[in-house]
Scaffold this motif. Structure first.
Motif, PDB file in Angstrom:
ATOM      1  N   LEU A   1       0.818  -1.218   0.000  1.00  0.00           N
ATOM      2  CA  LEU A   1       0.000   0.000   0.000  1.00  0.00           C
ATOM      3  C   LEU A   1       0.852   1.269   0.000  1.00  0.00           C
ATOM      4  N   ALA A   2       2.024   1.205   0.628  1.00  0.00           N
ATOM      5  CA  ALA A   2       2.875   2.398   0.714  1.00  0.00           C
ATOM      6  C   ALA A   2       3.928   2.422  -0.393  1.00  0.00           C
ATOM      7  N   GLY A   3       3.946   1.374  -1.224  1.00  0.00           N
ATOM      8  CA  GLY A   3       4.982   1.271  -2.250  1.00  0.00           C
ATOM      9  C   GLY A   3       4.472   1.624  -3.641  1.00  0.00           C
ATOM     10  N   GLU A   4       5.348   1.444  -4.626  1.00  0.00           N
ATOM     11  CA  GLU A   4       5.028   1.808  -6.016  1.00  0.00           C
ATOM     12  C   GLU A   4       3.871   1.001  -6.587  1.00  0.00           C
ATOM     13  N   ASP A   5       3.790  -0.272  -6.178  1.00  0.00           N
ATOM     14  CA  ASP A   5       2.762  -1.149  -6.745  1.00  0.00           C
ATOM     15  C   ASP A   5       1.345  -0.750  -6.330  1.00  0.00           C
ATOM     16  N   ALA A   6       1.209   0.131  -5.331  1.00  0.00           N
ATOM     17  CA  ALA A   6      -0.130   0.541  -4.896  1.00  0.00           C
ATOM     18  C   ALA A   6      -0.912   1.154  -6.057  1.00  0.00           C
ATOM     19  N   SER A   7      -0.196   1.809  -6.982  1.00  0.00           N
ATOM     20  CA  SER A   7      -0.878   2.484  -8.093  1.00  0.00           C
ATOM     21  C   SER A   7      -1.458   1.490  -9.092  1.00  0.00           C
ATOM     22  N   ILE A   8      -1.000   0.235  -9.066  1.00  0.00           N
ATOM     23  CA  ILE A   8      -1.557  -0.751 -10.010  1.00  0.00           C
ATOM     24  C   ILE A   8      -2.447  -1.781  -9.293  1.00  0.00           C
ATOM     25  N   LEU A   9      -2.722  -1.536  -7.995  1.00  0.00           N
ATOM     26  CA  LEU A   9      -3.683  -2.397  -7.304  1.00  0.00           C
ATOM     27  C   LEU A   9      -5.067  -2.133  -7.899  1.00  0.00           C
ATOM     28  N   ALA A  10      -5.757  -3.188  -8.275  1.00  0.00           N
ATOM     29  CA  ALA A  10      -7.059  -3.034  -8.938  1.00  0.00           C
ATOM     30  C   ALA A  10      -7.997  -4.119  -8.454  1.00  0.00           C
ATOM     31  N   GLN A  11      -9.293  -3.895  -8.670  1.00  0.00           N
ATOM     32  CA  GLN A  11     -10.295  -4.891  -8.308  1.00  0.00           C
ATOM     33  C   GLN A  11     -10.958  -5.392  -9.579  1.00  0.00           C
ATOM     34  N   CYS A  12     -11.169  -6.698  -9.621  1.00  0.00           N
ATOM     35  CA  CYS A  12     -11.727  -7.329 -10.816  1.00  0.00           C
ATOM     36  C   CYS A  12     -13.082  -6.706 -11.165  1.00  0.00           C
ATOM     37  N   GLU A  13     -13.282  -6.446 -12.469  1.00  0.00           N
ATOM     38  CA  GLU A  13     -14.522  -5.804 -12.911  1.00  0.00           C
ATOM     39  C   GLU A  13     -15.591  -6.803 -13.336  1.00  0.00           C
ATOM     40  N   ALA A  14     -15.275  -8.091 -13.235  1.00  0.00           N
ATOM     41  CA  ALA A  14     -16.277  -9.099 -13.598  1.00  0.00           C
ATOM     42  C   ALA A  14     -17.375  -9.143 -12.536  1.00  0.00           C
ATOM     43  N   ASP A  15     -18.619  -9.349 -12.989  1.00  0.00           N
ATOM     44  CA  ASP A  15     -19.750  -9.465 -12.060  1.00  0.00           C
ATOM     45  C   ASP A  15     -19.505 -10.590 -11.065  1.00  0.00           C
ATOM     46  N   GLY A  16     -19.783 -10.332  -9.805  1.00  0.00           N
ATOM     47  CA  GLY A  16     -19.703 -11.392  -8.805  1.00  0.00           C
ATOM     48  C   GLY A  16     -18.299 -11.748  -8.375  1.00  0.00           C
ATOM     49  N   CYS A  17     -17.297 -10.994  -8.815  1.00  0.00           N
ATOM     50  CA  CYS A  17     -15.911 -11.265  -8.424  1.00  0.00           C
ATOM     51  C   CYS A  17     -15.397 -10.049  -7.686  1.00  0.00           C
ATOM     52  N   ARG A  18     -14.844 -10.270  -6.512  1.00  0.00           N
ATOM     53  CA  ARG A  18     -14.340  -9.130  -5.748  1.00  0.00           C
ATOM     54  C   ARG A  18     -12.833  -9.211  -5.585  1.00  0.00           C
ATOM     55  N   ARG A  19     -12.185 -10.061  -6.388  1.00  0.00           N
ATOM     56  CA  ARG A  19     -10.755 -10.269  -6.197  1.00  0.00           C
ATOM     57  C   ARG A  19      -9.932  -9.038  -6.575  1.00  0.00           C
ATOM     58  N   PHE A  20      -8.853  -8.867  -5.838  1.00  0.00           N
ATOM     59  CA  PHE A  20      -7.892  -7.811  -6.158  1.00  0.00           C
ATOM     60  C   PHE A  20      -6.736  -8.418  -6.934  1.00  0.00           C
ATOM     61  N   PHE A  21      -6.064  -7.599  -7.737  1.00  0.00           N
ATOM     62  CA  PHE A  21      -4.888  -8.064  -8.468  1.00  0.00           C
ATOM     63  C   PHE A  21      -4.020  -6.852  -8.796  1.00  0.00           C
ATOM     64  N   LEU A  22      -2.817  -7.101  -9.267  1.00  0.00           N
ATOM     65  CA  LEU A  22      -1.956  -6.016  -9.709  1.00  0.00           C
ATOM     66  C   LEU A  22      -2.113  -5.883 -11.219  1.00  0.00           C
ATOM     67  N   ARG A  23      -2.490  -4.679 -11.651  1.00  0.00           N
ATOM     68  CA  ARG A  23      -2.754  -4.443 -13.071  1.00  0.00           C
ATOM     69  C   ARG A  23      -1.407  -4.297 -13.783  1.00  0.00           C
ATOM     70  N   THR A  24      -0.842  -5.448 -14.140  1.00  0.00           N
ATOM     71  CA  THR A  24       0.495  -5.434 -14.731  1.00  0.00           C
ATOM     72  C   THR A  24       0.472  -5.006 -16.193  1.00  0.00           C
TER      73      THR A  24
END
Ligand SMILES: [Zn+2]
Length: 182
Positions: A129-152
């Protein structure tokens, strides 16, 4: 893979709205942690351990959600994660023995297994959260999915190819229906 993202993703709304929870019993918590090398095979977990790790999961989900939404997280949630961060030494100590050479393992009493795991996962979340990768943290946009991932990749919208395929199939179905009703 970040253990903190894996933890938050261990409970999801699946297709049809049924909640799937990989941590629904002390035994499943143990299996989940073992599979991710977060505990030793002789690590003992107690009933309250499940409550601790599930509580950490909910706190991390709140922080991830706030980060992705650009919102301010509740201060008490930040405090709770800091308590997990400092509840046990998270560092793995260096060991040497003639048979195995150098290894790293946790140095904590057997009764502090979950505190140690919580500290390791909270450390991973704090660094994320405090590092560079925080800017690419994203949440899946598929219906019914709440998973987080890094938007590589900039255009990645889904946590997995499975979710991407599901969304594309649903869109194709909607298009066919729209074309058919004309
Ligand atoms: Zn997904």
């Amino acid at each position: 893979m970040h253990p903190s993202i894996a933890l938050v993703n261990s409970a999801t709304e699946s297709v049809g709205g049924r909640r799937v929870d990989a941590l629904d019993s002390p035994e499943s918590v143990r299996a989940w942690l073992l599979a991710r090398d977060l505990i030793d095979s002789d690590g003992v977990l107690y009933e309250y351990c499940q409550g601790r790790i599930v509580a950490l999961r909910e706190n991390l989900r709140e922080l991830f959600t706030a980060r992705v939404g650009g919102e301010e997280p509740p201060p008490e949630t930040v405090d709770a994660v800091n308590r997990a961060l400092t509840s046990a030494p998270g560092a793995l100590l260096l060991r040497f023995d003639a048979g195995q050479g150098f290894t790293r393992r946790a140095d904590h009493p057997a009764t502090q297994v979950i505190e140690h795991v919580s500290a390791v996962v909270a450390e991973d979340a704090a660094a994320l959260l405090a590092g560079e990768d925080a800017s690419i943290l994203a949440q899946c946009e598929a219906d019914g999915c709440r998973r987080f991932f890094l938007r590589t990749h900039a255009r990645r919208q889904w946590c997995s190819t499975r979710c991407g395929d599901r969304v594309r199939a649903a869109r194709a179905y909607a298009r066919r229906r729209a074309a058919g009703s004309r």
